[in-house]
Write a protein that holds these residues in place. Structure first.
Motif, PDB file in Angstrom:
ATOM      1  N   TRP A  14       0.985  -1.089   0.382  1.00  0.00           N
ATOM      2  CA  TRP A  14      -0.081  -0.297  -0.212  1.00  0.00           C
ATOM      3  C   TRP A  14       0.697   1.121   0.009  1.00  0.00           C
ATOM      4  CZ3 TRP A  14      -1.241  -4.039   3.317  1.00  0.00           C
ATOM      5  CH2 TRP A  14      -2.612  -4.652   3.357  1.00  0.00           C
ATOM      6  N   TYR A  43      -3.846   3.672  -1.018  1.00  0.00           N
ATOM      7  CA  TYR A  43      -5.144   3.605   0.351  1.00  0.00           C
ATOM      8  C   TYR A  43      -4.519   5.412   0.364  1.00  0.00           C
ATOM      9  CZ  TYR A  43      -1.218   3.846   4.198  1.00  0.00           C
ATOM     10  OH  TYR A  43      -0.672   4.231   4.579  1.00  0.00           O
ATOM     11  N   ASP A  47      -8.893   6.807   5.141  1.00  0.00           N
ATOM     12  CA  ASP A  47     -10.464   5.554   5.185  1.00  0.00           C
ATOM     13  C   ASP A  47      -9.918   4.231   5.980  1.00  0.00           C
ATOM     14  OD1 ASP A  47      -8.375   3.626   4.576  1.00  0.00           O
ATOM     15  OD2 ASP A  47      -9.131   3.495   2.285  1.00  0.00           O
ATOM     16  N   ALA A  50      -9.825  -0.169   6.795  1.00  0.00           N
ATOM     17  CA  ALA A  50     -10.611  -1.218   6.450  1.00  0.00           C
ATOM     18  C   ALA A  50     -10.576  -1.886   5.319  1.00  0.00           C
ATOM     19  CB  ALA A  50     -11.349  -1.397   7.280  1.00  0.00           C
ATOM     20  N   LYS A  51     -10.986  -0.465   4.198  1.00  0.00           N
ATOM     21  CA  LYS A  51     -11.494  -1.198   3.181  1.00  0.00           C
ATOM     22  C   LYS A  51     -10.371  -2.140   2.349  1.00  0.00           C
ATOM     23  CE  LYS A  51     -13.149   1.056  -1.215  1.00  0.00           C
ATOM     24  NZ  LYS A  51     -12.229   0.428  -2.026  1.00  0.00           N
ATOM     25  N   VAL A  52      -8.874  -1.044   2.049  1.00  0.00           N
ATOM     26  CA  VAL A  52      -7.557  -1.609   1.470  1.00  0.00           C
ATOM     27  C   VAL A  52      -7.631  -3.189   1.959  1.00  0.00           C
ATOM     28  CG1 VAL A  52      -5.976  -0.726   3.271  1.00  0.00           C
ATOM     29  CG2 VAL A  52      -5.454  -0.839   0.780  1.00  0.00           C
ATOM     30  N   SER A  54     -10.057  -5.235   3.415  1.00  0.00           N
ATOM     31  CA  SER A  54     -10.560  -6.228   3.365  1.00  0.00           C
ATOM     32  C   SER A  54     -10.254  -6.378   1.315  1.00  0.00           C
ATOM     33  CB  SER A  54     -11.422  -5.558   2.891  1.00  0.00           C
ATOM     34  OG  SER A  54     -13.652  -6.529   2.197  1.00  0.00           O
ATOM     35  N   ASP A  55      -9.930  -5.243   0.380  1.00  0.00           N
ATOM     36  CA  ASP A  55      -9.815  -5.610  -1.035  1.00  0.00           C
ATOM     37  C   ASP A  55      -8.947  -6.604  -1.472  1.00  0.00           C
ATOM     38  OD1 ASP A  55     -11.596  -4.318  -1.267  1.00  0.00           O
ATOM     39  OD2 ASP A  55     -10.305  -2.254  -2.070  1.00  0.00           O
ATOM     40  N   SER A  58      -9.527 -10.114  -0.536  1.00  0.00           N
ATOM     41  CA  SER A  58     -10.256 -10.462  -2.250  1.00  0.00           C
ATOM     42  C   SER A  58      -9.115 -11.026  -3.197  1.00  0.00           C
ATOM     43  CB  SER A  58     -10.863  -9.722  -2.494  1.00  0.00           C
ATOM     44  OG  SER A  58     -11.029  -8.255  -2.760  1.00  0.00           O
TER      45      SER A  58
END
Length: 213
Positions: A14, A43, A47, A50-52, A54-55, A58
């Motif tokens: 990141w 990122y 934010d 958490a989103k990055v 989670s990404d 996946s």
């Protein structure tokens, strides 16, 4: 494996606003040891991280290591989200950058590996800089000092003709206040740095910088 770090075949990285430059540096460093960069996920420190994370989960099922390269920003939001996922852990290594150390040591740094400059080598330059300009220098001061010293050394030894590909890309490299370094044919550089692991809020030396390439 180098310096106690597991063999890295995939890696998630990141970065902040300068993500493309950081991605290039990470990919270059990995290529030296035959590893690959699986995915880069830029990122925003705002934010919450958490989103990055989670990404990443996946896109990469089982990375060997995760690099959190945040430039001048704080890495703690992403580190908190990673910790909730069990990273660092037995299966996934967490790697930070020396810019983490520009901030007070945070408990979330625990278990991370960081390569940074050797203070015993940069110290004299830093002390002279602070005495002259009355503030603490950052790492760019040491890098700039070494480039000026290298240029002066080449000019003194070989004159203008010394600034050629053969001299600049010699495989033994050069030694300066930032330690041992050399330039690669693709325009990137390679540095020998001591390698540390954060344990109980302190940097524990894992491997000293090499004396030669």
């Amino acid at each position: 494996p180098k310096a106690g770090l597991p063999e890295v075949s995939t890696l998630a990285c990141w970065a902040g606003a300068d993500s493309s430059a950081i991605e290039s540096r990470v990919a270059n460093a990995l290529s030296i040891y035959g590893a690959t960069l699986a995915v880069t996920l830029p990122y925003s420190p705002t934010d919450g991280g958490a989103k990055v994370v989670s990404d990443m989960s996946s896109l990469v099922e089982a990375p060997d290591a995760v690099v959190v390269a945040c430039g001048g920003g704080s890495p703690t939001a992403v580190l908190a989200a990673l910790k909730a996922k069990g990273i660092p852990g037995k299966a996934v290594t967490l790697i930070g950058t020396d810019r983490w150390l520009e901030r007070p040591m945070d408990p979330l740094y625990e278990g991370a590996y960081i390569a940074t400059l050797d203070e015993s080598e940069t110290g004299p330059i830093a002390d002279r800089f602070k005495a002259t300009y009355k503030y603490q220098p950052d790492v760019n001061v040491a890098y700039a000092y070494d480039m000026v010293a290298l240029s002066a050394g080449i000019a003194s030894a070989a004159g203008p003709d010394g600034f050629n590909k053969q001299v600049l890309e010699n495989t033994t490299g050069f030694r300066g206040s930032t330690g041992l370094f050399r330039f690669r044919s693709d325009g990137s550089s390679q540095r020998s740095m001591p390698f540390f692991k954060v344990e109980k809020g302190r940097l524990k030396l894992v491997e000293k910088s090499t004396s030669g390439f």
